[in-house]
Design an enzyme around this catalytic site. Structure first.
Site, PDB file in Angstrom:
ATOM      1  N   LYS A  11     103.662  88.444 -52.927  1.00 44.31           N
ATOM      2  CA  LYS A  11     104.815  87.882 -53.644  1.00 44.31           C
ATOM      3  C   LYS A  11     105.466  88.883 -54.606  1.00 44.31           C
ATOM      4  O   LYS A  11     104.874  89.922 -54.925  1.00 44.31           O
ATOM      5  CB  LYS A  11     104.347  86.633 -54.407  1.00 44.31           C
ATOM      6  CG  LYS A  11     103.899  85.474 -53.500  1.00 44.31           C
ATOM      7  CD  LYS A  11     103.519  84.233 -54.326  1.00 44.31           C
ATOM      8  CE  LYS A  11     103.125  83.068 -53.449  1.00 44.31           C
ATOM      9  NZ  LYS A  11     102.800  81.851 -54.257  1.00 44.31           N
ATOM     10  N   TYR A  51     109.355  76.981 -48.481  1.00 47.83           N
ATOM     11  CA  TYR A  51     108.601  76.085 -49.372  1.00 47.83           C
ATOM     12  C   TYR A  51     109.151  74.652 -49.359  1.00 47.83           C
ATOM     13  O   TYR A  51     108.923  73.901 -50.309  1.00 47.83           O
ATOM     14  CB  TYR A  51     108.579  76.652 -50.793  1.00 47.83           C
ATOM     15  CG  TYR A  51     107.481  77.671 -51.021  1.00 47.83           C
ATOM     16  CD1 TYR A  51     106.147  77.336 -50.791  1.00 47.83           C
ATOM     17  CD2 TYR A  51     107.761  78.953 -51.491  1.00 47.83           C
ATOM     18  CE1 TYR A  51     105.122  78.252 -51.010  1.00 47.83           C
ATOM     19  CE2 TYR A  51     106.741  79.880 -51.719  1.00 47.83           C
ATOM     20  CZ  TYR A  51     105.422  79.516 -51.477  1.00 47.83           C
ATOM     21  OH  TYR A  51     104.403  80.424 -51.699  1.00 47.83           O
ATOM     22  N   PHE A  59     108.410  72.164 -59.826  1.00 45.48           N
ATOM     23  CA  PHE A  59     108.509  73.625 -59.911  1.00 45.48           C
ATOM     24  C   PHE A  59     109.265  74.247 -58.729  1.00 45.48           C
ATOM     25  O   PHE A  59     109.363  75.468 -58.626  1.00 45.48           O
ATOM     26  CB  PHE A  59     107.112  74.252 -60.022  1.00 45.48           C
ATOM     27  CG  PHE A  59     106.169  73.860 -58.909  1.00 45.48           C
ATOM     28  CD1 PHE A  59     106.213  74.486 -57.671  1.00 45.48           C
ATOM     29  CD2 PHE A  59     105.218  72.862 -59.109  1.00 45.48           C
ATOM     30  CE1 PHE A  59     105.352  74.125 -56.648  1.00 45.48           C
ATOM     31  CE2 PHE A  59     104.345  72.494 -58.086  1.00 45.48           C
ATOM     32  CZ  PHE A  59     104.421  73.135 -56.849  1.00 45.48           C
ATOM     33  N   ARG A  87      92.197  82.387 -47.475  1.00 43.07           N
ATOM     34  CA  ARG A  87      92.248  81.514 -48.656  1.00 43.07           C
ATOM     35  C   ARG A  87      91.119  81.879 -49.625  1.00 43.07           C
ATOM     36  O   ARG A  87      91.301  81.811 -50.851  1.00 43.07           O
ATOM     37  CB  ARG A  87      92.154  80.038 -48.241  1.00 43.07           C
ATOM     38  CG  ARG A  87      93.282  79.526 -47.346  1.00 43.07           C
ATOM     39  CD  ARG A  87      94.613  79.354 -48.020  1.00 43.07           C
ATOM     40  NE  ARG A  87      94.543  78.542 -49.208  1.00 43.07           N
ATOM     41  CZ  ARG A  87      95.626  78.067 -49.853  1.00 43.07           C
ATOM     42  NH1 ARG A  87      96.848  78.317 -49.386  1.00 43.07           N
ATOM     43  NH2 ARG A  87      95.504  77.374 -50.942  1.00 43.07           N
ATOM     44  N   THR A  93      94.834  78.575 -56.502  1.00 41.76           N
ATOM     45  CA  THR A  93      96.257  78.675 -56.848  1.00 41.76           C
ATOM     46  C   THR A  93      96.447  79.106 -58.301  1.00 41.76           C
ATOM     47  O   THR A  93      97.265  79.976 -58.610  1.00 41.76           O
ATOM     48  CB  THR A  93      96.944  77.303 -56.632  1.00 41.76           C
ATOM     49  OG1 THR A  93      96.642  76.846 -55.308  1.00 41.76           O
ATOM     50  CG2 THR A  93      98.445  77.398 -56.816  1.00 41.76           C
ATOM     51  N   ARG A 104      93.824  86.588 -56.674  1.00 41.17           N
ATOM     52  CA  ARG A 104      94.515  85.910 -57.775  1.00 41.17           C
ATOM     53  C   ARG A 104      93.799  86.106 -59.106  1.00 41.17           C
ATOM     54  O   ARG A 104      94.450  86.217 -60.152  1.00 41.17           O
ATOM     55  CB  ARG A 104      94.708  84.436 -57.424  1.00 41.17           C
ATOM     56  CG  ARG A 104      95.862  84.256 -56.420  1.00 41.17           C
ATOM     57  CD  ARG A 104      95.896  82.895 -55.834  1.00 41.17           C
ATOM     58  NE  ARG A 104      97.166  82.598 -55.152  1.00 41.17           N
ATOM     59  CZ  ARG A 104      97.348  81.535 -54.377  1.00 41.17           C
ATOM     60  NH1 ARG A 104      96.360  80.665 -54.182  1.00 41.17           N
ATOM     61  NH2 ARG A 104      98.514  81.320 -53.805  1.00 41.17           N
ATOM     62  N   ASN A 114     101.628  84.056 -58.612  1.00 47.14           N
ATOM     63  CA  ASN A 114     100.211  84.234 -58.294  1.00 47.14           C
ATOM     64  C   ASN A 114      99.957  85.172 -57.117  1.00 47.14           C
ATOM     65  O   ASN A 114      98.968  85.055 -56.406  1.00 47.14           O
ATOM     66  CB  ASN A 114      99.548  82.864 -58.096  1.00 47.14           C
ATOM     67  CG  ASN A 114     100.203  82.062 -56.983  1.00 47.14           C
ATOM     68  OD1 ASN A 114     101.111  82.548 -56.335  1.00 47.14           O
ATOM     69  ND2 ASN A 114      99.724  80.852 -56.761  1.00 47.14           N
ATOM     70  N   HIS A 117     100.621  84.428 -50.951  1.00 46.85           N
ATOM     71  CA  HIS A 117     100.660  83.155 -50.210  1.00 46.85           C
ATOM     72  C   HIS A 117      99.752  83.293 -49.000  1.00 46.85           C
ATOM     73  O   HIS A 117      99.678  84.366 -48.399  1.00 46.85           O
ATOM     74  CB  HIS A 117     102.075  82.845 -49.711  1.00 46.85           C
ATOM     75  CG  HIS A 117     102.082  81.758 -48.667  1.00 46.85           C
ATOM     76  ND1 HIS A 117     102.067  80.429 -48.996  1.00 46.85           N
ATOM     77  CD2 HIS A 117     102.022  81.820 -47.302  1.00 46.85           C
ATOM     78  CE1 HIS A 117     102.008  79.710 -47.878  1.00 46.85           C
ATOM     79  NE2 HIS A 117     101.987  80.533 -46.843  1.00 46.85           N
ATOM     80  N   GLU A 128     104.638  79.071 -39.897  1.00 48.22           N
ATOM     81  CA  GLU A 128     105.024  80.102 -40.873  1.00 48.22           C
ATOM     82  C   GLU A 128     105.158  81.480 -40.226  1.00 48.22           C
ATOM     83  O   GLU A 128     106.076  82.240 -40.560  1.00 48.22           O
ATOM     84  CB  GLU A 128     103.999  80.132 -42.018  1.00 48.22           C
ATOM     85  CG  GLU A 128     104.049  78.851 -42.868  1.00 48.22           C
ATOM     86  CD  GLU A 128     102.996  78.806 -43.953  1.00 48.22           C
ATOM     87  OE1 GLU A 128     102.946  77.801 -44.683  1.00 48.22           O
ATOM     88  OE2 GLU A 128     102.205  79.768 -44.086  1.00 48.22           O
TER      89      GLU A 128
HETATM   90  P1  ADP Z   1      98.814  77.690 -52.621  1.00 47.80           P
HETATM   91  O1  ADP Z   1      99.785  78.846 -52.684  1.00 47.80           O
HETATM   92  O2  ADP Z   1      97.486  78.039 -53.253  1.00 47.80           O
HETATM   93  O3  ADP Z   1      98.666  77.123 -51.226  1.00 47.80           O
HETATM   94  P2  ADP Z   1     100.454  75.340 -53.240  1.00 47.80           P
HETATM   95  O4  ADP Z   1     100.747  75.250 -51.779  1.00 47.80           O
HETATM   96  O5  ADP Z   1      99.941  74.109 -53.921  1.00 47.80           O
HETATM   97  O6  ADP Z   1      99.404  76.523 -53.547  1.00 47.80           O
HETATM   98  O7  ADP Z   1     101.750  75.782 -54.028  1.00 47.80           O
HETATM   99  C1  ADP Z   1     102.628  76.756 -53.486  1.00 47.80           C
HETATM  100  C2  ADP Z   1     103.030  77.705 -54.581  1.00 47.80           C
HETATM  101  O8  ADP Z   1     103.797  77.002 -55.552  1.00 47.80           O
HETATM  102  C3  ADP Z   1     101.879  78.315 -55.390  1.00 47.80           C
HETATM  103  O9  ADP Z   1     101.236  79.402 -54.756  1.00 47.80           O
HETATM  104  C4  ADP Z   1     102.592  78.726 -56.653  1.00 47.80           C
HETATM  105  O10 ADP Z   1     103.340  79.925 -56.482  1.00 47.80           O
HETATM  106  C5  ADP Z   1     103.574  77.555 -56.843  1.00 47.80           C
HETATM  107  N1  ADP Z   1     102.995  76.515 -57.711  1.00 47.80           N
HETATM  108  C6  ADP Z   1     102.022  75.627 -57.390  1.00 47.80           C
HETATM  109  N2  ADP Z   1     101.731  74.812 -58.420  1.00 47.80           N
HETATM  110  C7  ADP Z   1     102.558  75.187 -59.448  1.00 47.80           C
HETATM  111  C8  ADP Z   1     102.763  74.728 -60.790  1.00 47.80           C
HETATM  112  N3  ADP Z   1     102.060  73.712 -61.302  1.00 47.80           N
HETATM  113  N4  ADP Z   1     103.697  75.360 -61.535  1.00 47.80           N
HETATM  114  C9  ADP Z   1     104.442  76.379 -61.027  1.00 47.80           C
HETATM  115  N5  ADP Z   1     104.308  76.861 -59.772  1.00 47.80           N
HETATM  116  C10 ADP Z   1     103.374  76.275 -58.987  1.00 47.80           C
HETATM  117 MG    MG Z   2     100.066  76.155 -50.030  1.00 50.85          MG
END
Ligand code: ADP
Ligand code: MG
Length: 140
Positions: A11, A51, A59, A87, A93, A104, A114, A117, A128
């Site tokens: 990212k 997304y 968010f 993962r 996350t 992370r 973070n 992805h 994807e």
């Molecule tokens: P992951 O990337 O671990 O699969 P998610 O699919 O839940 O996590 O979320 C997608 C992305 O959205 C996260 O990697 C992060 O960049 C962002 N995100 C998730 N939760 C939050 C939050 N509470 N506040 C801000 N950004 C968030």
């Molecule tokens: Mg995800």
């Protein structure tokens, strides 16, 4: 376990800090092979589509702006159980909850910024990967 492919994205927070090589080393050390990779600048529309599942989350707007704020590196990782393994290498996350040694834990700046992805299921990995690569772009 079966050989799988997963979509990974390094990212903008990580590309800005020149961390692509360090993050790729974590993948390779875990036995994941980078079988396709390109550095691209996402548009807001591309970030929004990628997304889309989070469109109702508070968010979402901030997340799309962040993903389009600087180049990303999109890549296909291949290996045994690659989806779950990636993962694990990524970590939780929220970096505050990520295990020691994960990408992370080492590099993420916040729950939003973070660093990486990774696809979360076989079905989503296929969808994807197809958003960024054709079969001819992937050399396993
Ligand atoms: P992951 O990337 O671990 O699969 P998610 O699919 O839940 O996590 O979320 C997608 C992305 O959205 C996260 O990697 C992060 O960049 C962002 N995100 C998730 N939760 C939050 C939050 N509470 N506040 C801000 N950004 C968030
Ligand atoms: Mg995800």
């Amino acid at each position: 376990m079966a050989i799988e492919r997963t979509l990974s994205i390094i990212k903008p927070d990580a590309t800005r800090r020149n961390l692509t090589g360090k993050i790729n080393a974590k993948f390779e050390d875990a036995g994941l092979r980078i079988v396709a990779q390109k550095r691209i600048q996402l548009t807001m529309a591309q970030a929004g589509k990628f997304y889309e599942v989070h469109a109702e989350r508070p968010f979402y707007g901030e997340l799309c702006e962040f993903m389009a704020s600087a180049p990303v590196v999109v890549q296909v990782l291949e290996g045994e159980g690659a989806i779950g393994k990636n993962r694990e290498v990524m970590g939780a996350t929220n970096p505050a909850e990520a295990a020691e040694g994960t990408v992370r834990k080492l590099y993420a700046q916040s729950i939003g910024e973070n660093s990486v992805h990774g696809s979360d299921s076989e079905e989503n990995a296929k969808i994807e990967i197809a958003q960024f690569f054709s079969e001819a772009d992937i050399a396993g």
